[in-house]
Design an enzyme around this catalytic site. Sequence first.
Site, PDB file in Angstrom:
ATOM      1  N   GLN A  65      36.325 -10.755 -64.391  1.00 45.35           N
ATOM      2  CA  GLN A  65      35.556 -10.418 -62.681  1.00 45.35           C
ATOM      3  C   GLN A  65      35.852  -9.651 -63.033  1.00 45.35           C
ATOM      4  O   GLN A  65      36.463  -8.160 -62.730  1.00 45.35           O
ATOM      5  CB  GLN A  65      35.915 -11.534 -61.986  1.00 45.35           C
ATOM      6  CG  GLN A  65      36.370 -11.096 -61.155  1.00 45.35           C
ATOM      7  CD  GLN A  65      37.317 -11.997 -59.452  1.00 45.35           C
ATOM      8  OE1 GLN A  65      38.850 -11.625 -60.232  1.00 45.35           O
ATOM      9  NE2 GLN A  65      37.247 -11.894 -58.541  1.00 45.35           N
ATOM     10  N   TYR A 122      35.234  -6.781 -60.035  1.00 45.58           N
ATOM     11  CA  TYR A 122      35.798  -6.638 -58.434  1.00 45.58           C
ATOM     12  C   TYR A 122      36.890  -5.519 -58.678  1.00 45.58           C
ATOM     13  O   TYR A 122      36.776  -4.214 -57.985  1.00 45.58           O
ATOM     14  CB  TYR A 122      36.870  -7.706 -57.639  1.00 45.58           C
ATOM     15  CG  TYR A 122      35.786  -8.766 -57.375  1.00 45.58           C
ATOM     16  CD1 TYR A 122      34.041  -9.461 -58.548  1.00 45.58           C
ATOM     17  CD2 TYR A 122      36.115  -9.185 -56.194  1.00 45.58           C
ATOM     18  CE1 TYR A 122      33.796 -10.492 -58.105  1.00 45.58           C
ATOM     19  CE2 TYR A 122      35.195 -10.624 -55.799  1.00 45.58           C
ATOM     20  CZ  TYR A 122      34.211 -10.904 -56.773  1.00 45.58           C
ATOM     21  OH  TYR A 122      32.883 -11.830 -56.130  1.00 45.58           O
ATOM     22  N   GLU A 172      48.502 -11.067 -47.846  1.00 44.42           N
ATOM     23  CA  GLU A 172      48.771 -10.218 -46.761  1.00 44.42           C
ATOM     24  C   GLU A 172      47.379 -10.398 -45.770  1.00 44.42           C
ATOM     25  O   GLU A 172      47.169 -10.445 -45.099  1.00 44.42           O
ATOM     26  CB  GLU A 172      49.594  -8.777 -46.904  1.00 44.42           C
ATOM     27  CG  GLU A 172      50.969  -8.706 -46.685  1.00 44.42           C
ATOM     28  CD  GLU A 172      51.522  -8.920 -47.703  1.00 44.42           C
ATOM     29  OE1 GLU A 172      50.721  -9.436 -49.143  1.00 44.42           O
ATOM     30  OE2 GLU A 172      52.345  -9.012 -48.516  1.00 44.42           O
ATOM     31  N   GLU A 209      37.575 -19.067 -55.744  1.00 44.63           N
ATOM     32  CA  GLU A 209      38.351 -18.187 -56.668  1.00 44.63           C
ATOM     33  C   GLU A 209      40.014 -18.235 -55.914  1.00 44.63           C
ATOM     34  O   GLU A 209      41.026 -19.070 -56.185  1.00 44.63           O
ATOM     35  CB  GLU A 209      38.759 -16.897 -56.352  1.00 44.63           C
ATOM     36  CG  GLU A 209      40.186 -16.017 -57.884  1.00 44.63           C
ATOM     37  CD  GLU A 209      39.887 -14.327 -58.086  1.00 44.63           C
ATOM     38  OE1 GLU A 209      38.603 -13.781 -57.398  1.00 44.63           O
ATOM     39  OE2 GLU A 209      40.568 -14.078 -58.572  1.00 44.63           O
TER      40      GLU A 209
HETATM   41  C1  LIG Z   1      47.804 -10.362 -62.921  1.00 46.44           C
HETATM   42  C2  LIG Z   1      46.877  -9.992 -62.111  1.00 46.44           C
HETATM   43  C3  LIG Z   1      44.724  -9.940 -62.157  1.00 46.44           C
HETATM   44  C4  LIG Z   1      44.057 -10.201 -61.503  1.00 46.44           C
HETATM   45  N1  LIG Z   1      43.096  -9.710 -62.041  1.00 46.44           N
HETATM   46  C5  LIG Z   1      41.612  -9.151 -61.051  1.00 46.44           C
HETATM   47  C6  LIG Z   1      40.186  -9.119 -61.747  1.00 46.44           C
HETATM   48  O1  LIG Z   1      40.223 -10.514 -62.944  1.00 46.44           O
HETATM   49  N2  LIG Z   1      39.437  -9.030 -61.767  1.00 46.44           N
HETATM   50  C7  LIG Z   1      40.041  -8.373 -60.648  1.00 46.44           C
HETATM   51  O2  LIG Z   1      38.653  -7.772 -60.127  1.00 46.44           O
HETATM   52  N3  LIG Z   1      40.753  -8.015 -59.842  1.00 46.44           N
HETATM   53  C8  LIG Z   1      42.257  -8.100 -60.329  1.00 46.44           C
HETATM   54  N4  LIG Z   1      43.272  -8.504 -60.058  1.00 46.44           N
HETATM   55  C9  LIG Z   1      43.972  -7.429 -58.894  1.00 46.44           C
HETATM   56  C10 LIG Z   1      43.449  -8.182 -57.750  1.00 46.44           C
HETATM   57  O3  LIG Z   1      42.765  -8.442 -56.838  1.00 46.44           O
HETATM   58  C11 LIG Z   1      44.228  -7.051 -56.754  1.00 46.44           C
HETATM   59  O4  LIG Z   1      45.508  -5.962 -57.336  1.00 46.44           O
HETATM   60  C12 LIG Z   1      44.311  -7.174 -55.254  1.00 46.44           C
HETATM   61  O5  LIG Z   1      43.431  -7.660 -54.219  1.00 46.44           O
HETATM   62  C13 LIG Z   1      45.346  -6.214 -54.579  1.00 46.44           C
HETATM   63  O6  LIG Z   1      44.355  -4.548 -54.193  1.00 46.44           O
HETATM   64  P1  LIG Z   1      46.141  -3.570 -54.964  1.00 46.44           P
HETATM   65  O7  LIG Z   1      46.028  -3.940 -56.621  1.00 46.44           O
HETATM   66  O8  LIG Z   1      44.698  -1.985 -55.083  1.00 46.44           O
HETATM   67  O9  LIG Z   1      46.730  -3.715 -53.806  1.00 46.44           O
HETATM   68  P2  LIG Z   1      46.614  -2.317 -52.582  1.00 46.44           P
HETATM   69  O10 LIG Z   1      46.080  -2.837 -51.755  1.00 46.44           O
HETATM   70  O11 LIG Z   1      46.958  -1.430 -52.716  1.00 46.44           O
HETATM   71  O12 LIG Z   1      47.768  -3.155 -51.665  1.00 46.44           O
HETATM   72  C14 LIG Z   1      48.948  -3.119 -51.592  1.00 46.44           C
HETATM   73  C15 LIG Z   1      50.521  -3.624 -50.648  1.00 46.44           C
HETATM   74  O13 LIG Z   1      49.452  -3.026 -49.000  1.00 46.44           O
HETATM   75  C16 LIG Z   1      48.624  -4.323 -48.544  1.00 46.44           C
HETATM   76  N5  LIG Z   1      48.021  -3.964 -48.409  1.00 46.44           N
HETATM   77  C17 LIG Z   1      46.816  -3.357 -48.357  1.00 46.44           C
HETATM   78  N6  LIG Z   1      45.841  -4.202 -46.735  1.00 46.44           N
HETATM   79  C18 LIG Z   1      46.018  -4.352 -46.553  1.00 46.44           C
HETATM   80  C19 LIG Z   1      45.758  -4.836 -44.942  1.00 46.44           C
HETATM   81  N7  LIG Z   1      44.594  -4.423 -44.558  1.00 46.44           N
HETATM   82  N8  LIG Z   1      47.107  -5.850 -43.654  1.00 46.44           N
HETATM   83  C20 LIG Z   1      47.903  -5.334 -44.397  1.00 46.44           C
HETATM   84  N9  LIG Z   1      48.419  -5.037 -45.519  1.00 46.44           N
HETATM   85  C21 LIG Z   1      47.602  -4.516 -46.813  1.00 46.44           C
HETATM   86  C22 LIG Z   1      48.934  -5.416 -49.821  1.00 46.44           C
HETATM   87  O14 LIG Z   1      49.211  -6.747 -49.268  1.00 46.44           O
HETATM   88  C23 LIG Z   1      49.889  -5.073 -50.602  1.00 46.44           C
HETATM   89  O15 LIG Z   1      50.712  -5.343 -50.560  1.00 46.44           O
HETATM   90  C24 LIG Z   1      44.632  -8.780 -60.604  1.00 46.44           C
HETATM   91  C25 LIG Z   1      45.393  -8.852 -60.110  1.00 46.44           C
HETATM   92  C26 LIG Z   1      46.897  -8.904 -60.492  1.00 46.44           C
HETATM   93  C27 LIG Z   1      47.522  -8.848 -60.913  1.00 46.44           C
END
Ligand SMILES: Cc1cc2nc3c(=O)[nH]c(=O)nc-3n(C[C@H](O)[C@H](O)[C@H](O)COP(=O)(O)OP(=O)(O)OC[C@H]3O[C@@H](n4cnc5c(N)ncnc54)[C@H](O)[C@@H]3O)c2cc1C
Lengths: 394, 379
Positions: free
Chosen positions: A132, A134, A378, A250
């Site tokens: 995936q 994304y 969140e 998902e």
């Molecule tokens: C084990 C694992 C597997 C994954 N596999 C995939 C995959 O196969 N493909 C893929 O595309 N992605 C994958 N991901 C990525 C995952 O979807 C993202 O990590 C997730 O969407 C969060 O994005 P970020 O890591 O950039 O955190 P951020 O968006 O930077 O968030 C940091 C913190 O801020 C908070 N936050 C952000 N915006 C808001 C808001 N508007 N209101 C309140 N709080 C907020 C979040 O909740 C979090 O606590 C994976 C992640 C993990 C940990």
Amino acid sequence: MSDALEQFRSETRAWLEANCPAEMRTPQTSEDETCWGGRNFKFTSQAQKDWMDRMGAKGWTVPEWPKAYGGGGLSKEEAKVLSSELRRIKARSPLNSFGIWMLGPALLKFGSEEQKKHYLPQIARGEIRWCQGYSEPGSGSDLASLRTSAEDKGDHYLVNGQKVWTSYADKADWIFCLVRTDPTVAKHHGISFLLFDMASPGVSTAPIKLISGASPFCQTFFDNVKVPKENLVGVPGKGWDIAKYLLTHEREMIGAMDTGDARETMAQVAARKIGLENGTIADAALRTDIIRHEIDAWAFALTMERVKDTAKAGQGVGALSSMLKYYGTELNKQRMELLMSIGGSDGLLWEGDNKGDGDLSRGWLRSRANSIEGGTSEINLNIIAKRVLELPGA
Amino acid sequence: MALVLNEDQAMIRDSAEGFFKAEAPTTAFRKLRDSKDATGFDRALWKKMAEMGFAGVLVPEGHGGSGFGYVGAGLIQEAIGRNLSLSPMLSTAILAATALLVGGTDEQKAAYLPKIASGDLLMALASDEKSRHTPNHVATTAAASGNGFKLNGTKSFVLDGHVADKLIVAARTSGADGDTDGITLFLVDPKAAGVSIARQPMVDSRNAAKVVLNDVQVDGADVLGEVGNGWAILERALDAGRACLAAEMLGVSAQSFETTVDYLKTRDQFGVKIGSFQALQHRAAHLFCEVELARSVTLRALQALDEGDDRASIFASLAKAKGGEVAKLATNEGVQLHGGIGMTDEFDIGLYMKRARAARETFGDIAFNGDRLAKLMGY
Ligand SMILES: Cc1cc2nc3c(=O)[nH]c(=O)nc-3n(C[C@H](O)[C@H](O)[C@H](O)COP(=O)(O)OP(=O)(O)OC[C@H]3O[C@@H](n4cnc5c(N)ncnc54)[C@H](O)[C@@H]3O)c2cc1C
């Protein structure tokens, strides 16, 4: 139960008896034994391969998909019978797959007839393993800000950019990828949903190590990757709708899974590790924590059941996938936390000579990701506030 | 059974919701409370509830009831919870009817059930003796005397005990305090010599009574069930009470939650609706999930009673424990998110918090029911 359904049950039972290898009826002892299929998958045994192939050929890896697309063509009732028969013989899952959980449902809804005929049977039979694409370094929760570009070159798209946290990108055969086809319009409108081969020239991956020690996900780079035009799903610029639809599947999947040892209940583990005194867990304070967790876990399991039954009765369920994802993953984290407490110093083991040594501590660490992957807790609370409660400015 | 309401049940839900909203809303509750009404509920309302089939919800049609079963009873209770409606529904239609259905002889059923269904007989269950629910603690004694028994002891927290026409009293005919064997249930006339009843107004403006039994003579024919084997009947009645209180608390939780979400959409501070603050949105969204969980466990517990599921006790305790915690959260969040107005008597939210507190204690909170559930599950 109707006669036809009883008939189906006895036929299913006979077929499973004949086709599920004995080794596939023993509990899985580690994550390594999970079958993911795909071009390069190394089966741990012939039995594992046979089990996947036989179930795949019958369409029972995806029991409710139409037969025309490689599915089993079963009704909801029949699928329920199949899963109860699988449980009865303690059969392992024949195939785990992002294709089944995520891409398949999206293609069934948004794919062209050719795309469905081409991709879905490969997923059902475990021939192609999907990942995936994304998240990007600058676009996590704010996924729609993604920047990976796909430039229209007449007969193909030229893809450039970077994805991150791509689970199993180094092992997958193909990727379903969100790309920006139009940088001039508002962020939600210029996104498209593209499928391409990870063996295409210009695709490269670099594994990232997790706190659990494993490296299930990667940085994924696209450097002038040529993707045929017919690999776009739906309409150019309308990929966000597909992306969101896929996310609901998902989220339900992640919310429903628990990564721990499903063979024993937590109370059984506690009874084994801590012991019983007058029929109750000997550590009274920990027992209270376990009880409170079990109450929530049971209430949650019943809620999943109710959501399914409500959907089956044709009554609306709304944006409940966010509820299931949020509550289920928070519960699972709590569960692993408690299993660590029950384990005491044994739970801290990182590696050892015996099979299973270190599984608990690694499982505990892995479970931390449940409330991050597929949309954080969140973000899911935001979605409930906005779509279900219709709170202002959310 | 699927965890959804069937068509008949959906109809009961709709009619109960409409009925209590129209006939017994919180304004009616306030009127009874503020006038310190001696009965504590409106007898005319109870008559109407009988006409609707609510009083006889558990009573089979053969005995003049509507036979809607426990799911039906729960739906009525949920509507009662939403409106804080006062009535002897729990004491008479649920606890006493269950005890009679499980333990009564044909004669006893014929004598009492039709009158419960018609709203002409109020009954109360006198089981608890300790301030924290411990149903097997029965120190009240029943000694053989004449062709019957002589009862001595004190019962507390007897719901609607001050108005009951008949009491169901748990007393010990053998064994030691704490034993489940040796408990016998008796049908006792509250006007009999030696019975004294003192009304105890509670924080939720409902009435419980302290019942003192001093050499009260009862007839052998007034034993409900078998001598020494009353525990199973008592447990079933209490489980019915637990599941139906879970349903009432679900109504309390849902109403508090909805009132609070409405307030978040109307109250302005800092030039915006307070519902636009994410800290509050997340609390509301979490509460939404919790109320959904309470709904699931409650429906399962009620269905289990209807089906005679052998895990009915486990589900009743599960529902009571979880439902109580959710009601605590929903009403406390309700008060907090309303700010100062939430603390005023004029505003309803505090009334719901008081009812939640009392309902949680009744027939065991999460500590009691969690422990019970775990023991039933073998840990
Ligand atoms: C084990 C694992 C597997 C994954 N596999 C995939 C995959 O196969 N493909 C893929 O595309 N992605 C994958 N991901 C990525 C995952 O979807 C993202 O990590 C997730 O969407 C969060 O994005 P970020 O890591 O950039 O955190 P951020 O968006 O930077 O968030 C940091 C913190 O801020 C908070 N936050 C952000 N915006 C808001 C808001 N508007 N209101 C309140 N709080 C907020 C979040 O909740 C979090 O606590 C994976 C992640 C993990 C940990």
